[in-house]
Scaffold this motif. Structure first.
Motif, PDB file in Angstrom:
ATOM      1  N   ALA A  19       8.576  16.448  10.179  1.00 18.12           N
ATOM      2  CA  ALA A  19       9.287  17.111   9.080  1.00 18.12           C
ATOM      3  C   ALA A  19      10.397  18.006   9.609  1.00 18.12           C
ATOM      4  CB  ALA A  19       8.313  17.917   8.228  1.00 18.12           C
ATOM      5  N   ARG A  20      10.109  18.746  10.670  1.00 22.85           N
ATOM      6  CA  ARG A  20      11.124  19.638  11.228  1.00 22.85           C
ATOM      7  C   ARG A  20      12.317  18.854  11.739  1.00 22.85           C
ATOM      8  NH1 ARG A  20      11.534  23.903  11.832  1.00 22.85           N
ATOM      9  NH2 ARG A  20      12.698  23.672  13.733  1.00 22.85           N
ATOM     10  N   ARG A  21      12.068  17.743  12.397  1.00 22.13           N
ATOM     11  CA  ARG A  21      13.174  16.928  12.928  1.00 22.13           C
ATOM     12  C   ARG A  21      14.024  16.352  11.793  1.00 22.13           C
ATOM     13  NH1 ARG A  21      12.384  19.634  16.762  1.00 22.13           N
ATOM     14  NH2 ARG A  21      11.279  18.972  18.647  1.00 22.13           N
ATOM     15  N   TYR A 101      -0.759   7.008  27.008  1.00 18.57           N
ATOM     16  CA  TYR A 101      -0.372   8.386  26.736  1.00 18.57           C
ATOM     17  C   TYR A 101       0.673   8.813  27.757  1.00 18.57           C
ATOM     18  CZ  TYR A 101      -0.626  13.405  25.955  1.00 18.57           C
ATOM     19  OH  TYR A 101      -0.314  14.700  25.671  1.00 18.57           O
ATOM     20  N   GLY A 102       1.750   9.412  27.234  1.00 15.42           N
ATOM     21  CA  GLY A 102       2.765   9.953  28.137  1.00 15.42           C
ATOM     22  C   GLY A 102       4.077   9.188  28.076  1.00 15.42           C
ATOM     23  N   ARG A 103       4.904   9.404  29.078  1.00 11.09           N
ATOM     24  CA  ARG A 103       6.245   8.834  29.093  1.00 11.09           C
ATOM     25  C   ARG A 103       6.230   7.339  29.380  1.00 11.09           C
ATOM     26  NH1 ARG A 103       6.336  13.911  31.167  1.00 11.09           N
ATOM     27  NH2 ARG A 103       7.968  15.335  30.428  1.00 11.09           N
ATOM     28  N   ALA A 104       7.120   6.617  28.724  1.00  6.00           N
ATOM     29  CA  ALA A 104       7.345   5.194  28.991  1.00  6.00           C
ATOM     30  C   ALA A 104       8.830   4.936  28.775  1.00  6.00           C
ATOM     31  CB  ALA A 104       6.490   4.333  28.070  1.00  6.00           C
ATOM     32  N   ASN A 105       9.289   3.750  29.172  1.00  4.28           N
ATOM     33  CA  ASN A 105      10.705   3.413  29.010  1.00  4.28           C
ATOM     34  C   ASN A 105      10.849   2.068  28.333  1.00  4.28           C
ATOM     35  OD1 ASN A 105      10.503   5.103  31.765  1.00  4.28           O
ATOM     36  ND2 ASN A 105      12.427   5.570  30.742  1.00  4.28           N
ATOM     37  N   LEU A 106      11.820   1.978  27.439  1.00  2.00           N
ATOM     38  CA  LEU A 106      12.058   0.713  26.735  1.00  2.00           C
ATOM     39  C   LEU A 106      12.657  -0.311  27.698  1.00  2.00           C
ATOM     40  CD1 LEU A 106      13.627   2.079  23.402  1.00  2.00           C
ATOM     41  CD2 LEU A 106      11.237   1.426  23.811  1.00  2.00           C
ATOM     42  N   ASP A 122      15.913   1.223  28.747  1.00  2.00           N
ATOM     43  CA  ASP A 122      15.406   2.243  29.660  1.00  2.00           C
ATOM     44  C   ASP A 122      15.297   3.617  29.003  1.00  2.00           C
ATOM     45  OD1 ASP A 122      14.264   2.438  32.235  1.00  2.00           O
ATOM     46  OD2 ASP A 122      15.950   3.660  32.894  1.00  2.00           O
ATOM     47  N   SER A 123      15.573   3.721  27.708  1.00  2.00           N
ATOM     48  CA  SER A 123      15.425   5.002  27.013  1.00  2.00           C
ATOM     49  C   SER A 123      13.964   5.440  27.080  1.00  2.00           C
ATOM     50  CB  SER A 123      15.855   4.864  25.549  1.00  2.00           C
ATOM     51  OG  SER A 123      15.656   6.069  24.844  1.00  2.00           O
ATOM     52  N   GLN A 124      13.750   6.711  27.369  1.00  2.00           N
ATOM     53  CA  GLN A 124      12.385   7.233  27.513  1.00  2.00           C
ATOM     54  C   GLN A 124      11.768   7.522  26.154  1.00  2.00           C
ATOM     55  OE1 GLN A 124      11.277  10.302  30.604  1.00  2.00           O
ATOM     56  NE2 GLN A 124      10.983  11.554  28.764  1.00  2.00           N
ATOM     57  N   VAL A 125      10.519   7.094  25.976  1.00  2.00           N
ATOM     58  CA  VAL A 125       9.771   7.371  24.746  1.00  2.00           C
ATOM     59  C   VAL A 125       8.418   7.967  25.116  1.00  2.00           C
ATOM     60  CG1 VAL A 125      10.911   5.550  23.427  1.00  2.00           C
ATOM     61  CG2 VAL A 125       8.808   5.015  24.691  1.00  2.00           C
ATOM     62  N   TRP A 126       7.785   8.614  24.128  1.00  2.00           N
ATOM     63  CA  TRP A 126       6.498   9.284  24.369  1.00  2.00           C
ATOM     64  C   TRP A 126       5.394   8.547  23.618  1.00  2.00           C
ATOM     65  CZ3 TRP A 126       4.859  12.889  27.655  1.00  2.00           C
ATOM     66  CH2 TRP A 126       3.619  13.505  27.417  1.00  2.00           C
ATOM     67  N   MET A 127       4.438   8.030  24.390  1.00  2.00           N
ATOM     68  CA  MET A 127       3.305   7.301  23.823  1.00  2.00           C
ATOM     69  C   MET A 127       2.108   8.228  23.659  1.00  2.00           C
ATOM     70  SD  MET A 127       4.096   4.077  23.418  1.00  2.00           S
ATOM     71  CE  MET A 127       5.344   2.882  23.936  1.00  2.00           C
ATOM     72  N   SER A 128       1.312   8.005  22.614  1.00  2.00           N
ATOM     73  CA  SER A 128       0.081   8.774  22.428  1.00  2.00           C
ATOM     74  C   SER A 128      -0.834   8.007  21.477  1.00  2.00           C
ATOM     75  CB  SER A 128       0.377  10.169  21.869  1.00  2.00           C
ATOM     76  OG  SER A 128      -0.817  10.891  21.680  1.00  2.00           O
ATOM     77  N   HIS A 129      -1.488   6.959  22.007  1.00  2.85           N
ATOM     78  CA  HIS A 129      -2.388   6.176  21.158  1.00  2.85           C
ATOM     79  C   HIS A 129      -3.452   5.464  21.987  1.00  2.85           C
ATOM     80  CE1 HIS A 129      -0.070   2.444  22.183  1.00  2.85           C
ATOM     81  NE2 HIS A 129       0.930   3.289  22.211  1.00  2.85           N
ATOM     82  N   VAL A 170       9.022  14.115  19.226  1.00  2.00           N
ATOM     83  CA  VAL A 170       8.830  15.018  20.366  1.00  2.00           C
ATOM     84  C   VAL A 170      10.028  14.919  21.312  1.00  2.00           C
ATOM     85  CG1 VAL A 170       6.317  14.845  20.195  1.00  2.00           C
ATOM     86  CG2 VAL A 170       7.538  13.327  21.752  1.00  2.00           C
ATOM     87  N   THR A 171      10.296  15.999  22.004  1.00  2.51           N
ATOM     88  CA  THR A 171      11.488  16.036  22.863  1.00  2.51           C
ATOM     89  C   THR A 171      11.385  15.074  24.039  1.00  2.51           C
ATOM     90  OG1 THR A 171      10.531  17.915  24.059  1.00  2.51           O
ATOM     91  CG2 THR A 171      12.053  18.420  22.263  1.00  2.51           C
ATOM     92  N   HIS A 172      10.164  14.656  24.393  1.00  6.21           N
ATOM     93  CA  HIS A 172      10.000  13.702  25.499  1.00  6.21           C
ATOM     94  C   HIS A 172      10.597  12.333  25.171  1.00  6.21           C
ATOM     95  CE1 HIS A 172       7.497  16.722  27.263  1.00  6.21           C
ATOM     96  NE2 HIS A 172       6.570  16.612  26.335  1.00  6.21           N
ATOM     97  N   SER A 173      10.724  12.013  23.876  1.00  5.48           N
ATOM     98  CA  SER A 173      11.442  10.790  23.481  1.00  5.48           C
ATOM     99  C   SER A 173      12.923  11.143  23.433  1.00  5.48           C
ATOM    100  CB  SER A 173      10.949  10.290  22.117  1.00  5.48           C
ATOM    101  OG  SER A 173       9.629   9.809  22.206  1.00  5.48           O
ATOM    102  N   THR A 174      13.642  10.789  24.480  1.00  2.00           N
ATOM    103  CA  THR A 174      14.997  11.321  24.662  1.00  2.00           C
ATOM    104  C   THR A 174      15.969  10.899  23.570  1.00  2.00           C
ATOM    105  OG1 THR A 174      15.396   9.494  26.207  1.00  2.00           O
ATOM    106  CG2 THR A 174      14.782  11.619  27.162  1.00  2.00           C
ATOM    107  N   ASP A 175      15.761   9.725  22.967  1.00  2.39           N
ATOM    108  CA  ASP A 175      16.636   9.277  21.874  1.00  2.39           C
ATOM    109  C   ASP A 175      15.917   9.319  20.527  1.00  2.39           C
ATOM    110  OD1 ASP A 175      19.037   8.653  23.345  1.00  2.39           O
ATOM    111  OD2 ASP A 175      17.960   6.954  24.207  1.00  2.39           O
TER     112      ASP A 175
END
Length: 509
Positions: A19-21, A101-106, A122-129, A170-175
């Motif tokens: 919601a904030r984003r 869980y954690g950082r991954a890249n497309l 190669d854009s970084q995304v944040w996984m949590s599942h 989350v900010t860890h997902s750079t895009d």
């Protein structure tokens, strides 16, 4: 008509962050529990399904009727939302061999897909599942993958329904911000006109239409929320707003006199009420935090009702309720364990017979501050730290006595003044001293002492939904500790709280 995005909350810790984003992209949105979905109005531009601590494979997993949304609105499913749609529409979801869980890249992005516009490989995304989508139906199109998650994102062909197995908020997902903007603007067609200036203009007009010539009473606290609410109402109805500032004996040192002085130049119709003895007498012998809150709330209503009755023909009670208060007072699982009672959320006792108006109940704290800036409020009000409604009563663990209040007021004043002198006050979201219900041995001069301990609390946050403890400089902490122990009789030990929210809360009670 105010366009909006609806976020369906399946219980994720990240729902409020989504919601904030969305709000940061100047698009208005609302969070609703999956099991209490409102009627979808014509001004809704799209739907976002949140994540969840549940697995879609659990029997008691959250369930919704997808036909209410699918093919009717643009939809973005996030994690659980993505897995739920895939499973319900014919795909397969299985437990991952290892928790992703954690950082991954497309390593794959579908060329030309609207959701991934301006997002590169190669854009970084944040996984949590813990689950993963292992098979998608034939009418689904794979639009993004990572090395370990083949179905990182999909689109249902020939629809505006999209889903992702990572967290863009989350900010860890750079895009992540770019992806959300793509969904909001390119897919939902949002105009991005939700600004503080637009809020002020529409809210004042709405208040004028709603209140007319009616009289309104508002409990001022000196804080950001009640101050901004007061100015909005003042601009809408002028002298028909009657502000009441109650001294409950639980304010910070010299706060009652200071706040009344600060409000003088704002043109508000304000009355100060000294009710210290009335509050403190009702707290005698009370140690349970919830009972303290309830006692303060009850006495406040009694005092406020007495004062409100002195205003002839008053019809409305204004409150500075903000959106996190509302969110934390509802649950995706229906009635749940109370973390704490919110002093300004909920019904009024029948005897007050007043209608409630809450001009800020759609805003997060930082949005309230931006609105205050748009209204011309000065920084000493806009930048003031949040302060709990029950005041120092919940920063005195155990029974509240006049002696403990006096000790805590002195210690707290030293703490806050030192933060200001060190240029740290505006870098801290909320700070306060806590009176602990323990005594410890100490030595002062040649004498052995057995006196009280004070805990200092300072957190960094944006809206209070989550918070991290502040890494204050050691030399500043040392100076504060030294001054408190030397100047506040009854204190011989100072400690610093290094707990984050969650799992801790900002306040101790």
């Amino acid at each position: 008509m105010l366009e909006k995005i609806i976020i369906l909350d399946f219980g994720s810790q990240y729902t409020q962050l989504i919601a904030r984003r969305v709000r940061e992209l100047n698009v208005y949105c609302e969070i609703h529990p999956f099991n209490n979905i409102p009627e979808i109005s014509p001004d809704v531009k799209g739907i976002i399904f949140s994540g969840s601590p549940y697995s879609v494979r659990q029997e008691d997993a959250p369930q919704i009727d997808l036909t209410k949304f699918h093919l009717k609105f643009p939809v973005l499913g996030v994690c659980y939302g993505a897995q739920y749609m895939a499973q319900q529409l014919g795909g397969e979801v299985q437990a991952s061999s290892t928790r992703e869980y954690g950082r991954a890249n497309l390593n794959f992005v579908a060329s030309g897909n609207k959701l991934f516009k301006n997002i590169n490989l190669d854009s970084q995304v944040w996984m949590s599942h813990g689950d993963t989508i292992t098979k998608i139906p034939e009418n689904f199109e794979l639009i993004a993958s990572t090395d370990s998650v083949k179905v990182a994102a999909y689109q249902i062909k020939d629809t505006e329904t999209y889903a992702i197995q990572f967290h863009p908020e989350v900010t860890h997902s750079t895009d992540g911000k770019q992806l959300l903007e793509n969904f909001l603007v390119d897919i939902c067609g949002c105009s991005q006109e939700w600004t503080s200036e637009a809020f002020v203009e529409t809210t004042i007009a709405d208040l004028q239409a709603k209140l007319g010539n009616d009289k309104v009473v508002l409990a001022l606290s000196g804080g950001v929320d009640s101050s901004v609410a007061a100015i909005l109402l003042h601009k809408a109805i002028g002298k028909n707003l009657h502000c009441i500032f109650v001294d409950n004996g639980l304010l910070r040192k010299d706060e009652y006199e200071g706040v009344l002085e600060q409000y003088k130049h704002l043109g508000l119709n304000i009355k100060g009420v000294d009710a210290k003895e009335r509050f403190l007498s009702q707290l005698a012998g009370v140690t349970d935090p919830e009972l303290k809150r309830k006692a303060i709330g009850r006495v406040f209503i009694e005092v406020f009702d007495d004062e409100a009755h002195q205003v002839q023909d008053v019809k409305w009670l204004a409150q500075g309720t903000i959106y996190p208060d509302v969110i934390e007072s509802i649950s995706v699982n229906g009635p749940s364990a109370t973390i704490k009672s919110h002093h300004n959320v909920g019904g009024l006792p029948d005897f007050m017979k007043l209608q409630v108006v809450e001009p800020l109940n759609t805003l997060f704290k930082d949005e309230v501050r931006r609105v205050g800036t748009s209204l011309g409020l000065e920084h000493f009000i806009i930048g003031r730290h949040p302060f709990p409604g029950p005041g120092l009563a919940i920063r005195i663990l155990g029974e509240v006595t006049p002696e403990k209040v006096a000790i805590l007021q002195e210690a707290d004043a030293i703490y806050i003044n030192n933060l200001k002198e060190a240029g740290l006050y505006d870098k801290v979201w909320q700070a306060g001293a806590i009176f602990l219900p323990v005594q410890s041995v100490g030595v002062m001069g040649d004498e052995r002492t057995y006196e009280n301990a004070i805990c200092l609390r300072a957190v960094e946050s944006v809206d209070g939904m989550t918070a991290d403890w502040c890494h204050l400089p050691y030399n500043v902490l040392a100076k504060i500790s030294n001054e408190i122990i030397n100047k506040v009789k009854g204190i011989n030990r100072v400690v610093y709280d290094i707990s984050s929210k969650p799992p801790a809360t900002i306040e101790w009670e």
